[in-house]
Write an enzyme that holds these catalytic residues in place. Structure first.
Site, mmCIF file in Angstrom:
data_model
loop_
_atom_site.group_PDB
_atom_site.id
_atom_site.type_symbol
_atom_site.label_atom_id
_atom_site.label_comp_id
_atom_site.label_asym_id
_atom_site.label_seq_id
_atom_site.Cartn_x
_atom_site.Cartn_y
_atom_site.Cartn_z
ATOM 1 C CB SER A 96 -6.648 -15.241 -11.125
ATOM 2 O OG SER A 96 -7.114 -16.463 -11.663
ATOM 3 C CG ASP A 124 -10.002 -16.290 -9.785
ATOM 4 O OD1 ASP A 124 -9.844 -15.053 -9.835
ATOM 5 O OD2 ASP A 124 -9.444 -17.070 -10.563
#
Length: 381
Positions: free
Chosen positions: A53, A215
């Site tokens: 991320s 993500d």
């Protein structure tokens, strides 16, 4: 012995950077405190960089400047110190209204007619920022010259539910596959970073190859796995978890939708790293009971770890800076049940504003200086 030779002879130290949106500014403060302990032209002490991320962006930036650690951290700090939400996602009222209305309309269409996935925000500005600041060609150069052993960026595959670590390393490094996670060699580029940072529902899924990714924290059950597969002898992990709060009074109101969503995001970004570090420590204790010959037969080796955890309340800190968010963003958050009179974890992930990020950098820097001797001993021993 020159610097390149000493790098080859040293144990491989991996840096694991977790996700957390705007909270990742804290990682920059930690890295700044560490970088100041080395000469200006010193290479990165981390030969393996693994990010997920927002941590994937920080890890990639360090990989680009692996030959000069302090310069890489300085470049990274400049970006985070001058951040504005508009550099990450569209913040003008018209763009947000158009995005929301587009999502509503798409929900009424047949699946085959949808050309874009659902998301509350348009992260096109982030793509532009990454393309402008990251010279990806330098990653290969640093690997070839020995300043960097490997770089890994993890994303979640929406098609098969697997955690996929895209990695860039020397030719002898092979792909790997375990239960619900695999590693695939590739040339890291902006598309991989956009995939790794695509927070569910907030940012759009990113297509890499034939699959769509979100993500990297979603399906990442073993955050230390990429570092271990890439040959790490030591692992330094920087957390971005929200410190646990004491139980509230008996008359505490039930959680609303924003509280529940924030709690889920917090769990996704933080809990798996804690459990993986505990598992690594248990395995190390087991390996200590084996003879060197048994360790070789079982293909086991101890991997030492050190974790740096923040002691600041991200939610409250973001709440204190709530008013600096663009009005359009505050109105959008209000539609999600986030009010200006109550802290929210979601706000702490989206607060890409310099007052907030500067505060986190300072806190990360000060917290790291308090334990810098332990950190340097871990890196250099």
């Amino acid at each position: 012995m020159n610097q390149k030779a000493s790098i080859k002879n040293k144990p491989k130290v991996a840096l694991v950077l977790t996700g957390g949106g705007a909270r990742a500014a804290y990682q920059v403060g930690v890295l700044k405190a560490i970088a100041e302990q080395y000469p200006r032209n010193h290479a990165s002490p981390f030969s393996i960089l693994c990010g997920t991320s927002a941590g994937a962006i920080n890890a990639t930036a360090l990989g680009v400047y692996a030959s000069c650690f302090r310069l890489g951290v300085k470049k990274l700090e400049y970006i985070w110190r001058n951040f504005k939400c508009k550099q990450v996602f569209r913040t003008d009222s018209l763009a947000i209204a158009k995005q929301l209305s587009s999502m509503v309309c798409k929900s009424l269409h047949a699946d085959y007619s949808q050309q874009q996935g659902f998301s509350l925000l348009n992260n096109q500005p982030l793509q532009t920022l990454l393309n402008d600041y990251l010279n990806y060609k330098r990653i290969d150069q640093n690997i070839a010259t020995g300043y960097l052993h490997a770089l890994s960026v993890t994303a979640s595959n929406y098609q098969d539910g697997q955690s996929l670590s895209f990695f860039q390393a020397k030719q002898h490094q092979q792909n790997w596959q375990r239960a619900r996670r695999l590693g695939r060699k590739t040339q890291i580029h902006t598309s991989h970073l956009l995939a790794s940072t695509a927070i569910p529902l907030i940012f759009p899924a990113e297509k890499v190859g034939q699959d769509y990714y979100g993500d990297g924290s979603i399906h990442q059950l073993c955050p230390l796995s990429p570092a271990i597969h890439l040959g790490a002898d030591k692992i330094l992990a920087i957390h971005l978890e929200q410190p646990r709060k004491p139980n509230c009074a008996i008359d505490c109101p039930p959680p609303n939708s924003a509280t529940i969503a924030g709690h889920l995001l917090d769990s996704v970004f933080s809990d798996t790293l804690n459990s993986d570090l505990e598992r690594l420590q248990r395995i190390n204790r087991t390996i200590e009971l084996l003879t060197p010959q048994q360790q070789k037969q079982l293909d086991l080796r101890p991997i030492h770890s050190l974790s740096i955890k923040p002691n600041i309340d991200f939610e409250q800190t973001a709440h204190n800076h709530f008013s600096i968010l663009p009005l359009s963003v505050r109105l959008m958050l209000a539609t999600l049940g986030i009010k200006k009179d109550k802290p929210s974890a979601i706000t702490s992930f989206l607060m890409f504003e310099q007052d907030y990020t500067n505060y986190l950098i300072r806190e990360g820097y000060q917290n790291t200086l308090q334990q810098i001797d332990k950190i340097l001993a871990f890196l250099e021993d």
